[in-house]
Design a protein around this motif. Structure first.
Motif, short mmCIF file in Angstrom:
data_model
loop_
_atom_site.label_atom_id
_atom_site.label_comp_id
_atom_site.label_asym_id
_atom_site.label_seq_id
_atom_site.Cartn_x
_atom_site.Cartn_y
_atom_site.Cartn_z
N SER A 21 43.17 105.25 -29.54
CA SER A 21 43.88 104.70 -30.71
C SER A 21 44.31 103.43 -31.07
O SER A 21 45.16 102.95 -31.54
N SER A 22 43.70 102.33 -30.41
CA SER A 22 44.19 101.02 -30.46
C SER A 22 43.79 100.50 -31.86
O SER A 22 42.81 101.24 -32.45
N PRO A 23 44.53 99.53 -32.34
CA PRO A 23 43.97 98.87 -33.51
C PRO A 23 42.39 98.58 -33.95
O PRO A 23 41.81 98.72 -34.90
N ASP A 24 41.81 98.08 -32.36
CA ASP A 24 40.64 97.60 -32.53
C ASP A 24 39.54 98.89 -32.76
O ASP A 24 38.54 98.84 -33.56
N ALA A 28 37.19 99.63 -35.82
CA ALA A 28 35.68 99.92 -35.71
C ALA A 28 35.20 101.19 -36.45
O ALA A 28 34.26 101.44 -36.96
N PHE A 29 36.13 102.34 -36.14
CA PHE A 29 36.16 103.54 -36.85
C PHE A 29 35.85 103.58 -38.40
O PHE A 29 34.90 104.10 -38.93
N ALA A 31 35.03 101.01 -40.11
CA ALA A 31 33.88 100.15 -40.55
C ALA A 31 32.54 101.10 -40.38
O ALA A 31 31.61 101.22 -41.10
N GLU A 32 32.67 102.03 -39.29
CA GLU A 32 31.53 102.76 -39.19
C GLU A 32 31.41 103.97 -40.27
O GLU A 32 30.57 104.36 -40.82
N VAL A 33 32.79 104.54 -40.70
CA VAL A 33 32.83 105.49 -41.89
C VAL A 33 32.21 104.78 -42.97
O VAL A 33 31.33 105.37 -43.70
N ARG A 34 32.63 103.65 -43.35
CA ARG A 34 32.40 102.70 -44.41
C ARG A 34 30.98 102.68 -44.75
O ARG A 34 30.30 102.60 -45.83
N SER A 35 30.31 102.05 -43.68
CA SER A 35 28.92 101.82 -43.57
C SER A 35 28.05 103.22 -43.97
O SER A 35 27.11 103.15 -44.68
#
Length: 87
Positions: A21-24, A28-29, A31-35
């Motif tokens: 559960s790091s900020p990065d 990334a999660f 961004a993947e959901v958004r895409s």
């Protein structure tokens, strides 16, 4: 001995949860959901929707809200299969 083993197991679990559960990783999660949600929305006729992604989703799903004018949809992203469904 049992106490040490128990402590090791607990610490290992906490270390795994912290790294997952790091900020990065969350960035990334999202961004993947958004895409994935944008692609599904465009396939259903939305051209340029505003996307609001929940920061963490649930244990099993990523969640986003898409809005374009009066057209509003909820997007559910399965974390395990990467499948997307729109309401």
């Amino acid at each position: 001995m049992v106490l040490r083993l128990s402590l090791f197991v607990v610490l290992a679990a906490l270390a795994g949860a912290a790294s997952a559960s790091s900020p990065d990783a969350w960035s990334a999660f999202r961004a993947e959901v958004r895409s994935a949600c944008l692609a599904a929305a465009r396939a259903q006729g939305m051209t340029n929707p505003e996307v609001v992604t929940h920061p963490f989703g649930s244990q099993s799903y990523g969640i986003a809200v898409l809005r374009e004018g009066d057209d509003k949809r909820i997007c559910v992203f399965n974390k395990a299969t990467k499948a997307v469904e729109l309401t």
